[in-house]
Write a protein that holds these residues in place. Structure first.
Motif, PDB file in Angstrom:
ATOM      1  N   ASN A  81       0.828  -1.211   0.000  1.00 22.37           N
ATOM      2  CA  ASN A  81       0.000   0.000   0.000  1.00 22.37           C
ATOM      3  C   ASN A  81       0.859   1.256   0.000  1.00 22.37           C
ATOM      4  N   HIS A  82       1.960   1.204   0.735  1.00 29.69           N
ATOM      5  CA  HIS A  82       2.860   2.348   0.816  1.00 29.69           C
ATOM      6  C   HIS A  82       3.722   2.485  -0.440  1.00 29.69           C
ATOM      7  N   LEU A  83       4.255   1.372  -0.918  1.00 30.77           N
ATOM      8  CA  LEU A  83       5.253   1.443  -1.989  1.00 30.77           C
ATOM      9  C   LEU A  83       4.661   1.821  -3.341  1.00 30.77           C
ATOM     10  N   VAL A  84       3.413   1.486  -3.602  1.00 32.18           N
ATOM     11  CA  VAL A  84       2.855   1.775  -4.931  1.00 32.18           C
ATOM     12  C   VAL A  84       2.499   3.246  -5.111  1.00 32.18           C
ATOM     13  N   ARG A  85       2.412   3.983  -4.037  1.00 27.95           N
ATOM     14  CA  ARG A  85       1.997   5.382  -4.135  1.00 27.95           C
ATOM     15  C   ARG A  85       2.962   6.178  -5.021  1.00 27.95           C
ATOM     16  N   ASP A  86       2.388   7.012  -5.858  1.00 27.08           N
ATOM     17  CA  ASP A  86       3.146   7.952  -6.697  1.00 27.08           C
ATOM     18  C   ASP A  86       4.010   7.284  -7.759  1.00 27.08           C
ATOM     19  N   ARG A  87       3.841   5.995  -7.980  1.00 26.94           N
ATOM     20  CA  ARG A  87       4.558   5.334  -9.074  1.00 26.94           C
ATOM     21  C   ARG A  87       3.772   5.512 -10.372  1.00 26.94           C
ATOM     22  N   ASP A  88       4.470   5.822 -11.442  1.00 29.57           N
ATOM     23  CA  ASP A  88       3.834   5.944 -12.758  1.00 29.57           C
ATOM     24  C   ASP A  88       3.648   4.585 -13.428  1.00 29.57           C
ATOM     25  N   VAL A  89       4.648   3.718 -13.280  1.00 28.62           N
ATOM     26  CA  VAL A  89       4.627   2.385 -13.900  1.00 28.62           C
ATOM     27  C   VAL A  89       5.149   1.376 -12.885  1.00 28.62           C
ATOM     28  N   ILE A  90       4.483   0.228 -12.813  1.00 25.36           N
ATOM     29  CA  ILE A  90       4.969  -0.884 -11.995  1.00 25.36           C
ATOM     30  C   ILE A  90       5.205  -2.078 -12.907  1.00 25.36           C
ATOM     31  N   PHE A  91       6.424  -2.578 -12.901  1.00 26.85           N
ATOM     32  CA  PHE A  91       6.741  -3.820 -13.604  1.00 26.85           C
ATOM     33  C   PHE A  91       6.683  -4.926 -12.549  1.00 26.85           C
TER      34      PHE A  91
END
Length: 346
Positions: A81-91
């Motif tokens: 929940n914390h780490l995905v914030r504000d990421r444009d792309v997740i691989f």
């Protein structure tokens, strides 16, 4: 006057973008990270560094000061929940990839390849619904092919627990795209090889193991007559496929094969390896029962759908890729075997 051309559009896209790679200290993730930092992306690597799964701090040697690493397990909801914030792309590359291990310990495979995908996607849905997610799928979901080459319309009928859970994880991504608007797609990878691949044991794909045996001047054991066919993708080409998928919304909500340019038999691959390495030998043995039971026979993919959609194609020939891979391991061998000389037994 001819103007100098900049990088291709899909590569220019990543300058200044915030990107996260789950499984980022692993084989494909670390090679993808190297391309991303060179493109000017803000890169966050997430990896559990679970022993036996391929994560290796040495994989980011030379670029460690140009990215961030968070040692975390994708099964931890609060962390995701914390780490995905504000990421444009997740691989989304984190996974358990051993077919044999999935049959010996199906519950762990279920947790990592199935439930953890929901953990990542739920974090995105609730805390970053505008993110783009590219999932690392696998050709293993097809099972034994009815016809060759295999395209994306082929029946999905896995022959092992790993393939079942990877198929479920892939479908979660498509559902979250279609229902919740979390843009996602899946790349069904065939046999990816190259530098930084796990070679400590032989449970995560045979080509890395073959390369180790050749380097150690050991016999490469071929099961049966060695006529089964596979296609191979050099890791830099696989990384480029992820970059293209992450930058292009034309792939959202769909699955795509990412395979090599031509099929090669196991026996021809082994002979080529021995020739390029100048060491090693080839030996034919009977199939072990546990591997024969889940083997899919010959497989090679039709990647024309992905090529037509984003312009991707493999550029590194097998001979060149094997040469580069062998040279890498000969220079850095100790970082990939942990001093374990006993593992050279199949």
């Amino acid at each position: 006057m001819i103007q100098a051309q900049g990088p291709p559009r899909h590569r220019a896209f990543y300058r200044g973008r915030s990107v996260m790679i789950t499984g980022g200290l692993g084989f494909i993730g670390s090679n993808l990270a190297r391309q991303l930092v060179d493109l000017g992306a803000d890169v966050l690597l997430v990896d559990s560094l679970i022993p036996e799964y391929g994560g290796n701090i040495f994989n980011i040697d030379g670029i460690a000061d140009r990215l961030r690493v968070n040692v975390a397990d994708v099964r931890q909801q609060s962390t995701m929940n914390h780490l995905v914030r504000d990421r444009d792309v997740i691989f989304n590359l984190a996974g358990q990839v051993s077919h044999i291990d999935s049959m010996r310990d199906p519950y762990t495979d279920l947790e990592i390849n199935c439930r953890s995908q929901l953990t990542v996607l739920e974090a995105c849905r609730n805390y970053n619904p505008g993110v783009k997610v590219v999932f690392a799928g696998t050709r293993q979901v097809y099972g034994r092919p009815h016809s060759l080459p295999v395209d994306e319309t082929h029946l999905v009928r896995p022959t092992d627990v790993n393939g079942i859970n990877k198929a479920a994880g892939e479908n979660y991504h498509i559902v979250y795209n279609d229902v919740f608007g979390v843009r996602a797609c899946s790349l069904r990878l065939t046999n990816v090889y190259g530098p930084r691949q796990l070679i400590r044991h032989n449970r995560q794909g045979f080509i890395g193991w073959f390369i180790r045996l050749a380097i150690e001047d050991q016999p490469i054991q071929i099961y049966g007559d060695g006529t089964q066919m596979r296609d191979f993708v050099f890791v830099d080409d696989a990384a480029d496929a992820f970059l293209r998928a992450g930058a292009d919304d034309a792939v959202n909500g769909e699955v795509f094969n990412v395979g090599g340019d031509r099929p090669v038999s196991h026996k021809d691959l082994a002979s080529l390896l021995v020739t390029i390495a100048g060491t090693g030998s080839v030996r034919y043995v009977d199939w072990p029962e546990e591997k024969k039971a889940i083997d899919i026979g010959s497989f090679y993919a039709d990647s024309s759908k992905f090529a037509g959609r984003v312009g991707w194609k493999p550029t590194v020939a097998l001979e060149e890729g094997l040469g580069r891979t062998i040279a890498f391991y000969r220079e850095h061998f100790s970082h990939y075997i942990d001093g374990d000389r006993s593992a050279a037994r199949v």
